[in-house]
Design a protein around this motif. Structure first.
Motif, mmCIF file in Angstrom:
data_model
loop_
_atom_site.group_PDB
_atom_site.id
_atom_site.type_symbol
_atom_site.label_atom_id
_atom_site.label_comp_id
_atom_site.label_asym_id
_atom_site.label_seq_id
_atom_site.Cartn_x
_atom_site.Cartn_y
_atom_site.Cartn_z
ATOM 1 N N ALA A 179 0.837 -1.203 0.000
ATOM 2 C CA ALA A 179 0.000 0.000 0.000
ATOM 3 C C ALA A 179 0.874 1.256 0.000
ATOM 4 N N THR A 180 1.943 1.239 0.772
ATOM 5 C CA THR A 180 2.871 2.382 0.805
ATOM 6 C C THR A 180 3.506 2.589 -0.563
ATOM 7 N N ARG A 181 3.909 1.501 -1.212
ATOM 8 C CA ARG A 181 4.520 1.605 -2.535
ATOM 9 C C ARG A 181 3.564 2.237 -3.539
ATOM 10 N N ARG A 182 2.321 1.818 -3.508
ATOM 11 C CA ARG A 182 1.328 2.367 -4.442
ATOM 12 C C ARG A 182 1.053 3.848 -4.180
ATOM 13 N N GLN A 183 1.030 4.212 -2.894
ATOM 14 C CA GLN A 183 0.766 5.615 -2.558
ATOM 15 C C GLN A 183 1.860 6.545 -3.054
ATOM 16 N N ARG A 184 3.074 6.019 -3.229
ATOM 17 C CA ARG A 184 4.208 6.870 -3.565
ATOM 18 C C ARG A 184 4.554 6.838 -5.048
ATOM 19 N N MET A 185 3.619 6.426 -5.872
ATOM 20 C CA MET A 185 3.906 6.372 -7.303
ATOM 21 C C MET A 185 4.128 7.766 -7.896
ATOM 22 N N ASP A 186 3.534 8.806 -7.291
ATOM 23 C CA ASP A 186 3.750 10.160 -7.777
ATOM 24 C C ASP A 186 4.608 10.981 -6.806
ATOM 25 N N TYR A 187 5.134 10.311 -5.788
ATOM 26 C CA TYR A 187 6.031 10.970 -4.834
ATOM 27 C C TYR A 187 7.094 9.942 -4.425
ATOM 28 N N PRO A 188 8.067 9.687 -5.308
ATOM 29 C CA PRO A 188 9.026 8.595 -5.059
ATOM 30 C C PRO A 188 9.922 8.862 -3.860
ATOM 31 N N VAL A 189 10.051 7.826 -3.031
ATOM 32 C CA VAL A 189 10.966 7.868 -1.889
ATOM 33 C C VAL A 189 11.771 6.566 -1.927
ATOM 34 N N ARG A 213 12.573 4.023 1.192
ATOM 35 C CA ARG A 213 13.230 4.905 2.143
ATOM 36 C C ARG A 213 14.237 5.813 1.448
ATOM 37 N N SER A 214 14.278 7.069 1.914
ATOM 38 C CA SER A 214 15.294 8.012 1.469
ATOM 39 C C SER A 214 16.297 8.149 2.601
ATOM 40 N N LEU A 215 17.530 7.685 2.371
ATOM 41 C CA LEU A 215 18.507 7.583 3.444
ATOM 42 C C LEU A 215 19.700 8.490 3.198
ATOM 43 N N HIS A 216 20.276 8.955 4.299
ATOM 44 C CA HIS A 216 21.543 9.674 4.259
ATOM 45 C C HIS A 216 22.656 8.642 4.079
ATOM 46 N N PRO A 217 23.767 8.979 3.392
ATOM 47 C CA PRO A 217 24.846 7.996 3.199
ATOM 48 C C PRO A 217 25.307 7.305 4.478
ATOM 49 N N ALA A 218 25.258 8.018 5.607
ATOM 50 C CA ALA A 218 25.687 7.407 6.865
ATOM 51 C C ALA A 218 24.723 6.323 7.334
ATOM 52 N N GLN A 219 23.470 6.385 6.854
ATOM 53 C CA GLN A 219 22.468 5.390 7.262
ATOM 54 C C GLN A 219 22.473 4.153 6.359
ATOM 55 N N ILE A 220 23.192 4.220 5.272
ATOM 56 C CA ILE A 220 23.191 3.113 4.299
ATOM 57 C C ILE A 220 24.216 2.064 4.718
ATOM 58 N N PHE A 221 23.782 0.825 4.756
ATOM 59 C CA PHE A 221 24.712 -0.277 5.032
ATOM 60 C C PHE A 221 24.952 -1.025 3.732
ATOM 61 N N ASN A 222 26.057 -0.682 3.074
ATOM 62 C CA ASN A 222 26.419 -1.332 1.810
ATOM 63 C C ASN A 222 27.937 -1.414 1.712
ATOM 64 N N PRO A 223 28.545 -2.302 2.510
ATOM 65 C CA PRO A 223 30.011 -2.403 2.487
ATOM 66 C C PRO A 223 30.501 -3.031 1.190
ATOM 67 N N LEU A 224 31.765 -2.786 0.889
ATOM 68 C CA LEU A 224 32.387 -3.371 -0.297
ATOM 69 C C LEU A 224 32.724 -4.825 0.020
ATOM 70 N N LEU A 225 31.885 -5.743 -0.462
ATOM 71 C CA LEU A 225 32.126 -7.158 -0.248
ATOM 72 C C LEU A 225 33.285 -7.625 -1.124
ATOM 73 N N GLU A 226 33.746 -8.853 -0.875
ATOM 74 C CA GLU A 226 34.879 -9.398 -1.629
ATOM 75 C C GLU A 226 36.021 -8.383 -1.652
ATOM 76 N N LYS A 227 36.419 -7.918 -0.429
ATOM 77 C CA LYS A 227 37.434 -6.865 -0.334
ATOM 78 C C LYS A 227 38.760 -7.273 -0.954
ATOM 79 N N GLN A 228 39.153 -8.523 -0.733
ATOM 80 C CA GLN A 228 40.426 -8.979 -1.291
ATOM 81 C C GLN A 228 40.407 -8.949 -2.812
ATOM 82 N N LEU A 229 39.294 -9.401 -3.391
ATOM 83 C CA LEU A 229 39.174 -9.404 -4.848
ATOM 84 C C LEU A 229 39.162 -7.983 -5.389
ATOM 85 N N ALA A 230 38.438 -7.088 -4.710
ATOM 86 C CA ALA A 230 38.389 -5.682 -5.135
ATOM 87 C C ALA A 230 39.770 -5.048 -5.073
#
Length: 979
Positions: A124-134, A271-288
């Protein structure tokens, strides 16, 4: 709203909050029953409200309906009356990518599709935000170059109408980010960032949407140091529906992708998040980190090669200008050892760091390399690779691998990524180098990024099966396979390059091996003799072998065209006439002659050749733009069973130019493409795989696994893979075991089944070679890989069944898996599979019911082992190819003899006769002992014999030996040869 759900109240209203409002208005000052209560509330003299406490649905009481249910309905209801339903845990975070993806900068990428939320509140939340993307997008990138074209794809949404939607993020040729949105009013809006993104550095790109506000942030390195941040605001309303289409990471048929690597990609849908709130570490650090170090080293190598080449070329020009023209000097420059220039100002530290590179450059003739800097570096990389491969092709080539690896690394750094694939295979399989999965992944990704065909197939296969520490990811697998599948039809029509026709030739099949030939082989010479005499079949076969590089013959289009022309002009064979007409139309190796080509095509079509009928349609479509006539010929050819015609009709519907049908019809086009694909048409198969990965057509529901299978099928017909397989086969036929093992390992790691089983066969033939040079259990690994392929051969299932049954090296016995392997072989019609299953039952193994169902053996009709044995031996006999007695027939006969003997032994007559004979035997024995005891004299004490000691120490010897002793073997001294 008061009571719980029960048998009568099925959908009680769920209320989270109740507010009671009260207000007083003047009768003549706006209070009107006909207006909305909100307006009355505004004019109220006094007003108040209170929040009522609601009772959760599962804490409410049951209502007493004063009704009795039937006992069965009441019992069933009571079973679920007190259960509280629980929704599966669901959130809005989607991990679109977890493992690095090598993007080659071409028109292929990863396709992802979002489903609707199962949770009603989230949906329901997704449908409500079709004209107000978050929402928020967070992804890691490693860019090698900015775009060569105007834009290249990073992450973008394609809607059901094949139009860009919100969000669409691209990279420009200057290095800026181009962010595009679709507006509610139907238009598109785009903005370009004020900053450029870094090159050859891992950075995280975070883009958050909150209505009309977009925040773009780039952060560098593991510690996420802020690099750039920009906030962009709009007043327009964006349209956002993330389920009405699909996302693409990288390239597609609409736009090329970036050149570089994608890291982890997370998508927060609500959700609209600040970069500090995002959890997306660089996986496969050795390969990277290894990827970064690789390109840092390669930048140094490319600079050395570039400076060296340009300096050598300038020196060569001056030297040529000063030298007098002398025949002896010309011959010396042409055939003699190239002069070694040692006057380059390299530091000793740099020479010590790259010894193999300087050695290769000093031994190389650089006067023949291109003058363009990028081309010269690539050309030198190719020369280094060729020299390394020449050493690998020697008699003890595998022994040379460790010394060749540095040269392959330098070649890889120069951008010649065939070397990258060799290194990937060496490290992944431990082929005479220490096995290193990390280095194997590095070079496989580097080769894939460089669009090396075998590297991309290797990556696609590993992600398709989820093996060798690669995660199972069908969308990622499709991205690699579709890249090579798209190139395969183009490669087949390219006359240059190291290509050969991919043939299914098994090393176990002696009959097929006998007909393999070369230009000086008996088979080829016989065909050439027959073709010279005018044999049309021989001419056609000879031309096909030369044109496609089949049956061991090197690809030679020029010679093939001569035979096509000779056959077409001298014989009336429609196939030869058609082939030569196509050559004339396209100008492949000959001058184009459209008039003669059309005459020949019509002649072949008049003889009933469906390819020629399709060819006439192609002519009117391509050259005359007469779509009505083209459709007429294609419809006729399709009725004759031509898959090319089915594909062409699909193209007409896709382009919206089918005569008499207004507009595009993708559904009908998809049906024609599917029909063409079933007939083996490559482009038709590619379209079907695209429809399956996107799921945008109702007739092709989204099925990523099926999309991978279809793309893999086309990719494995690539001529460059065929060339490697052919080199392995030729080496095997010549008895060059080192070279055969090398090329079959290279082919097998791409995931093609025939090379995997052939490699396992070689390792069985030469276990000493496999144990010495390979760091993996060769027989187990490649037979195991092969049985997970589509249409794997039955002998592979039998081999794996044997390995599970007996155990193999570090693998313990597993009867359950052994039964499964034998059952699969039996299902494929292999009599040995039925025989092995029967032997397992004979040994006491219990066959599970699901295996019997798998073999379509009714467990109710065959309730005991004897009945199952009979069925298995009968099927074994019926599937046996031998006309005379076979092991299956003998086993079936032996089983029935045992059953007959068992039936006889257990009959009542046998019991009666046995009892009667036993009684007679007992009576006779009693009577005999009674008569003996009556006739014997009374016992007397015996005298001591002088030979007592001797007689007790050796057995008695009677004058006449017993007849039974005559048949016993005796030891003699006359040694004679046995007959």
């Amino acid at each position: 709203m008061v009571y719980r759900d029960d048998y009568f109240i099925r959908h009680s209203i769920s209320v989270s909050a109740v507010i009671v409002r009260a207000w007083i208005t003047h009768k003549y000052s706006g209070g009107d029953w006909n207006v909305k209560w909100e307006e009355n509330l505004l004019h109220a003299v006094a007003k108040n409200y209170t929040l009522l406490q609601t009772i959760p649905p599962f804490e409410r009481p049951f209502k007493d309906h004063q009704v009795c249910l039937e006992w069965n309905m009441g019992y069933i209801w009571n079973l679920q009356a007190n259960r509280i339903p629980q929704c599966a845990l669901e959130n809005d975070v989607v991990a679109l990518l977890g493992f690095p993806y090598a993007s080659s900068g071409e028109n292929t990428g990863i396709v992802k599709k979002f489903p609707r939320f199962q949770n009603r509140e989230l949906e329901a939340t997704r449908r409500q935000r079709m004209d107000y993307p978050v929402f928020t997008v967070s992804l890691w990138l490693y860019l090698l170059h900015y775009c060569k074209a105007n834009l290249c794809g990073i992450l973008y949404f394609v809607d059901s109408n094949e139009m860009y939607g919100t969000p669409s993020v691209f990279l420009t040729e200057e290095g800026y980010l181009h962010i595009q949105m679709h507006l509610v009013k139907g238009e598109d809006l785009a903005v370009k960032t004020k900053f450029i993104v870094p090159l050859k550095e891992w950075f995280r790109l975070d883009i958050s949407f909150n209505g009309g506000q977009i925040v773009v942030t780039t952060s560098i390195g593991q510690d996420l140091k802020s690099y750039h941040n920009q906030t962009i605001s709009f007043r327009e309303d964006f349209h956002y529906n993330d389920t009405a289409g699909y996302f693409i990471i990288g390239g597609s048929r609409y736009v090329a992708g970036i050149e570089g690597f994608f890291g982890p990609l997370k998508y927060y849908r609500l959700r609209s998040l600040h970069p500090a709130q995002i959890f997306n570490p660089l996986l496969e650090k050795q390969l990277a980190e290894q990827i970064k170090l690789y390109y840092e080293r390669c930048a140094e190598v490319q600079e050395i090669v570039s400076v060296y080449a340009s300096t050598a070329l300038r020196g060569g020009e001056r030297q040529e200008a000063c030298h007098l023209h002398n025949s002896y000097l010309d011959l010396q420059r042409k055939y003699g050892r190239p002069s070694m220039c040692r006057a380059f100002p390299w530091e000793k530290e740099l020479k010590d760091k790259h010894p193999s590179l300087f050695q290769a450059l000093l031994e190389m003739d650089l006067l023949t390399v291109p003058r363009n800097q990028n081309e010269s570096v690539l050309d030198i990389g190719g020369k280094i690779f060729e020299k390394a491969v020449k050493r690998l092709s020697s008699v003890d080539g595998l022994h040379q691998i460790s010394s060749v690896v540095p040269f392959l690394m330098d070649s890889s750094c120069c951008g010649y990524h065939k070397a990258s694939y060799y290194l990937a295979v060496f490290y992944e399989t431990g082929l005479n180098v220490p096995r290193d999965q990390l280095q194997g992944m590095l070079y496989s990704l580097v080769g894939g990024q460089g669009s090396e065909r075998l590297s991309s197939m290797n990556l696609g296969y590993k992600h398709y099966q989820g093996i060798d520490n690669y995660p199972l990811d069908w969308e990622l697998s499709y991205a690699y396979y579709s890249n090579i599948a798209t190139k395969t039809p183009l490669d087949q029509h390219t006359l240059q390059g190291d290509q050969a026709y991919v043939e299914t030739i098994r090393l176990k099949d002696d009959e097929i091996l006998k007909v393999q030939t070369k230009e000086d082989g008996d088979v080829f010479m016989w065909l050439k003799h027959e073709a010279t005499r005018g044999n049309a079949a021989a001419q056609q076969r000879l031309a096909q072998m030369l044109f496609w590089g089949q049956q061991g013959v090197a690809k030679n289009p020029e010679a093939a065209i001569e035979w096509y022309a000779k056959g077409a002009l001298e014989t009336e064979d429609p196939a030869l006439i058609y082939d030569y007409a196509i050559v004339l139309f396209k100008g492949q190796g000959v001058k184009k002659n459209r008039r003669l080509a059309l005459e020949l095509m019509k002649k072949a079509a008049s003889k009933g050749l469906h390819q020629a009928v399709n060819g006439l349609g192609w002519y009117y479509h391509k050259f005359k733009k007469n779509y009505a006539k083209a459709a007429k010929y294609w419809l006729k050819a399709e009725e004759m069973g031509n898959p090319d015609a089915s594909y062409n009709l699909g193209v007409l519907h896709l382009d919206g130019i089918f005569p008499g049908v207004p507009g595009r019809n993708q559904t009908l086009a998809g049906e024609y493409f599917h029909k063409a694909a079933q007939g083996g048409h490559m482009e038709g198969t590619l379209w079907c795989s695209l429809y399956y990965i996107t799921g945008n057509l109702e007739t092709f529901p989204r099925d990523p696994e099926k999309a991978v299978v279809w793309a893999k099928h086309v990719a494995e017909k690539n001529g460059y893979l065929g060339h490697v397989i052919r080199k392995g086969l030729n080496a095997y036929l010549e008895g060059s075991w080192h070279e055969a093992l090398l090329y079959y390992v290279l082919a097998a790691e791409t995931g093609i089944e025939v090379s995997q089983t052939n490699l396992a066969h070689i390792c069985e033939e030469r276990p000493d070679l496999a144990r010495r040079y390979l760091g993996v259990n060769c027989v187990w690994r490649y037979y195991n890989f092969s049985v997970f392929q589509i249409d794997a051969p039955s002998f592979a299932y039998l081999k794996m069944g044997d390995l599970y049954y007996y155990g193999h090296q570090n693998q313990s016995q597993d009867l359950e898996l052994s039964v499964q392997m034998y059952a699969q072989a039996a299902l494929d019609g292999d009599s040995q599979g039925f025989f092995n299953l029967a032997l397992l039952i004979e040994e006491g193994t219990i066959i599970p019911h699901h295996i019997l169902d798998f073999l379509e053996i009714d467990s109710t009709l065959h309730s005991n082992n004897i009945s199952i044995l009979q069925e298995l031996y009968e099927r074994c006999w019926s599937h046996s190819n031998e006309e005379s007695f076979s092991p299956c027939s003998l086993a079936w006969l032996y089983l029935h003899l045992r059953l007959l003997w068992g039936a006889v032994l257990h009959s009542a007559l046998i019991y009666f006769l046995g009892t009667f004979l036993l009684s007679i035997l007992i009576a006779w024995t009693v009577q005999y002992f009674q008569s003996v005891s009556a006739n014997d004299p009374p016992p007397r004490p015996s005298r001591a014999s002088p030979d007592t000691a001797t007689s007790t120490a050796s057995p008695a010897v009677t004058p006449a030996a017993d007849a039974s002793d005559q048949d016993q073997p005796t030891v003699t001294n006359n040694l004679e040869p046995r007959g």
